[in-house]
Design an enzyme around this catalytic site. Sequence first.
Site, mmCIF file in Angstrom:
data_model
loop_
_atom_site.group_PDB
_atom_site.id
_atom_site.type_symbol
_atom_site.label_atom_id
_atom_site.label_comp_id
_atom_site.label_asym_id
_atom_site.label_seq_id
_atom_site.Cartn_x
_atom_site.Cartn_y
_atom_site.Cartn_z
ATOM 1 N N SER A 11 0.858 -1.195 0.000
ATOM 2 C CA SER A 11 0.000 0.000 0.000
ATOM 3 C C SER A 11 0.887 1.235 0.000
ATOM 4 O O SER A 11 1.089 1.858 -1.026
ATOM 5 C CB SER A 11 -0.947 -0.016 1.196
ATOM 6 O OG SER A 11 -1.976 -0.967 0.989
ATOM 7 N N ASP A 44 6.604 -0.511 5.291
ATOM 8 C CA ASP A 44 7.019 -1.610 6.163
ATOM 9 C C ASP A 44 8.516 -1.440 6.457
ATOM 10 O O ASP A 44 9.327 -1.338 5.522
ATOM 11 C CB ASP A 44 6.759 -2.950 5.469
ATOM 12 C CG ASP A 44 6.937 -4.135 6.399
ATOM 13 O OD1 ASP A 44 5.932 -4.794 6.706
ATOM 14 O OD2 ASP A 44 8.089 -4.398 6.821
ATOM 15 N N GLY A 63 -3.238 1.054 4.155
ATOM 16 C CA GLY A 63 -3.274 -0.404 4.081
ATOM 17 C C GLY A 63 -2.484 -1.082 5.178
ATOM 18 O O GLY A 63 -3.017 -1.891 5.932
ATOM 19 N N GLY A 64 -1.219 -0.751 5.300
ATOM 20 C CA GLY A 64 -0.389 -1.369 6.327
ATOM 21 C C GLY A 64 -0.665 -0.780 7.697
ATOM 22 O O GLY A 64 -0.763 -1.502 8.694
ATOM 23 N N TYR A 73 6.002 -1.607 13.907
ATOM 24 C CA TYR A 73 7.435 -1.329 13.914
ATOM 25 C C TYR A 73 8.143 -2.638 13.569
ATOM 26 O O TYR A 73 8.942 -3.158 14.334
ATOM 27 C CB TYR A 73 7.898 -0.797 15.279
ATOM 28 C CG TYR A 73 7.352 0.563 15.642
ATOM 29 C CD1 TYR A 73 6.652 1.333 14.716
ATOM 30 C CD2 TYR A 73 7.549 1.087 16.921
ATOM 31 C CE1 TYR A 73 6.167 2.582 15.053
ATOM 32 C CE2 TYR A 73 7.065 2.335 17.261
ATOM 33 C CZ TYR A 73 6.372 3.080 16.327
ATOM 34 O OH TYR A 73 5.897 4.313 16.667
#
Length: 515
Positions: free
Chosen positions: A117, A121, A170-171, A458
Site C-alpha cells: 500500500s 514496512d 493499508g499497512g 514497527y
Amino acid sequence: MKISILALFVTIFAIVLLPALTPSSAAAMVSNDNSVQDELIKCLLDHSSASNPISSLIYAPQNTSYSTVLQSYIRNLRFNTTTTRKPLLIVTATHVSHIQSSIMCAKNLGVEMKVRSGGHDYEGLSYVSIVPFFVVDMFNFRSVEVNLVEETAWVDAGATLGVCPTVGAGGHITGGGYGNLMRKYGLTVDNLVDAKVIDVHGRVLDRATMGEDLFWVLQGGGGGSFCVILSYKIKLVHVPKNVTVFRVSRMLDQKFTNLVDQYQHVAPNLDHDAFIRLTLDVTKTGLRATFRCLFLGDTQTLVSLVNENFPLLGLRKSDCLEMSWLESVLFYYDYALGTPLDTLLDRQPSSLTSLKRKSDYLKDPIPRHGLEGLWKKMVQLQTPQLTFNPYGGRMAEIPANATPFPHRAGNMFKLQYATNWDGDENERSKYYIELTRKLHSYMTPFVSMNPREAFLNYRDLDLGINHQGPTSYVQGRKYGLKYFKDNFDRLVKIKTTVDPDNFFRNEQSIPTLPH
Ligand SMILES: Cc1cc2nc3c(=O)[nH]c(=O)nc-3n(C[C@H](O)[C@H](O)[C@H](O)COP(=O)(O)OP(=O)(O)OC[C@H]3O[C@@H](n4cnc5c(N)ncnc54)[C@H](O)[C@@H]3O)c2cc1C
Ligand SMILES: *[C@@H]1O[C@H](CO)[C@@H](O)[C@H](O)[C@H]1NC(C)=O
Ligand SMILES: *[C@@H]1O[C@H](CO)[C@@H](O)[C@H](O)[C@H]1NC(C)=O
Ligand SMILES: *[C@@H]1O[C@H](CO)[C@@H](O)[C@H](O)[C@H]1NC(C)=O
C-alpha cells in the site's frame, strides 16, 4: 461522493488520511525465474476481462518502467540495492478483478504474492522476500469518501496518512496504527466500523459477509496473513477548532535525570486530552531530550496542567502555539510553521534514508540508575534515537482481547528505537543495525518480558522469520507472542479457518495450526 477532504478537515473533523499522485525514475532488471514469470503473465492475461484489461498494468523486469514502479514505494533505502531480491512482476491494480486474478494465478502457480500500500514496512516486507514473489501494488486505490452525516469515512488501502505523511492506510490500519489522538480515542482500529476485503477464494467481502472473526483480525492482526484489504470504514472523531502544541528541548545537565524521571511518572497518567512524546537523541552538543505535545484544549489550560504535574519541564506560555488540528499534524512532524497544508498530500517523502526500527514496552518507570546508564549508552552509540510514546488514557480502557493489538492496560510507554543512515552498502547497514540492537539490548532489564512485547507496525525481523513449511507454527509463535501475546492463538485459529493452505504468507505472517 469522492472528494479531496482537505477542506472538510479544516472545519470540523480530524481524520488522518489523504489521497494524491505518483513519482518517477528508471533502470532495468533481470528476472530470476523466467518460466514462473511467463506462466504468471499468461495466467493473468488469460483471466483478464475485456472491460478491465490487465495487460497495461503488468510490469515485468524487462519493462523499462519496472524499476521506476518498484522504487516509487521503496521507503527504506536498505532495500534499494542491486542485491535485494526483486519481484517477478508488479501488478499495479486499478480494479478489484486485477487483484482477484492475481490471487487466483498465484494460488495456481504456488507463487508468493505480496501486497503493497504505502511501502513503509520497516523491513520492506511488501516489496522484498526471501523466496520468489510478485507484488500487487495498491497505490491506485486511494479514494477517501467522507460521510459527514454519519461521521464516517471509507478510506482505500492506498490512501496515505497525515500524521506520518506518506505511510499507507493499508499497512498502518491493519497493523494497529496509532496517532497523536491515541490517549483520547485509542487506535485507528478502535474506530473501525467496516472493511472491504478480497479473500483467498477471490470473494469481495464486507463486515456483514466476512463475519466477526475475520473482521476482528483486521483490527491489528497485520497485513499479508488473511486477505487483501481494499478499504476501511472509520468512525470520525471531533477535535476542537484549535489545539495547542509545543516542542521543547533540554540538553543533558544536572537536572536531566530528574526531568525524565518525572516525565515517566506523569505522561501516561495525564488528562486524556494531552499527548506528550519524548525523543532522546545525541546532537553535536550532546544528549538531548525533546518533548512534543498535542493538547486538545487551549494554552492556559495546558500550561497549568503541565506546571502542576510536570513542573521540572519549566513550560512557559510562550512555548505554546494554538493552531488547527490539521496544522498541528505538520507541526508534530517538524515541518516549518506556515508550511502549506496540501504538503500532506505529497506521496513522495521529502527525503529517504536506510533505516532500522525496534520496539519495546515499559510497564514500570526506568529506575534512576537505569536512566543514568542510558545516557552513557546513548552518548557512546551516538546514532540511535529513543522515543517514548505514552499510553494510558483510552488505551488502558480497551480490553487486551478486544482487537488483536494486545498492548493495553499496564503499559506506560511504547518505546521506539530508530536509526537512520545514508548509503545502502551492506557493511554500513550491518553496522547501524548493530547499534540499534545494542541500545535495545541495554534496555532488557527495564522493559516487558515473557514475552518481550513488540509493536507490529514497527516491523522487526530480529524477532524471527518464518520460512514456512512443517514447522511454520513454531516459527510463527516466536514473533507472534511478542506482537500479539494471548491473541496469537485466536489469530492462528482464524487463519486456519479462512486460509487453511496458507496462501497469504510472508516472513512474519500468522501461521496455520499444524495438521
Ligand atoms: C515515517 C513513519 C512514521 C510512522 N509513524 C507511525 C505512527 O505514528 N503510528 C503507527 O502506528 N505507525 C507508524 N509508522 C509505521 C507504519 O504504520 C507501518 O510501517 C505501516 O505498516 C506502513 O503501512 P504501509 O501501507 O505504508 O506499508 P506497506 O509496506 O505497504 O505494508 C505493510 C505490511 O502490510 C501489508 N499490506 C499492505 N497493504 C495491504 C493490503 N491492502 N492488504 C493486505 N496486506 C497489506 C504488506 O504486505 C506489509 O506486510 C510509521 C512509519 C513511518 C515510515
Ligand atoms: C511496460 O509495461 C507497461 C504495463 O504493462 C506497458 O504498457 C508498456 O508497454 C511496457 N513497456 C515496455 C517497453 O515493455
Ligand atoms: C534507488 O536505487 C537506484 C539505483 O538502482 C537509484 O537510481 C535511485 O535514486 C535510488 N532511490 C533513492 C530514493 O535513492
Ligand atoms: C486559532 O489560533 C489561531 C492562532 O493563534 C488564531 O488566529 C485563531 O483565531 C484561533 N481560532 C479559534 C477559533 O480560536
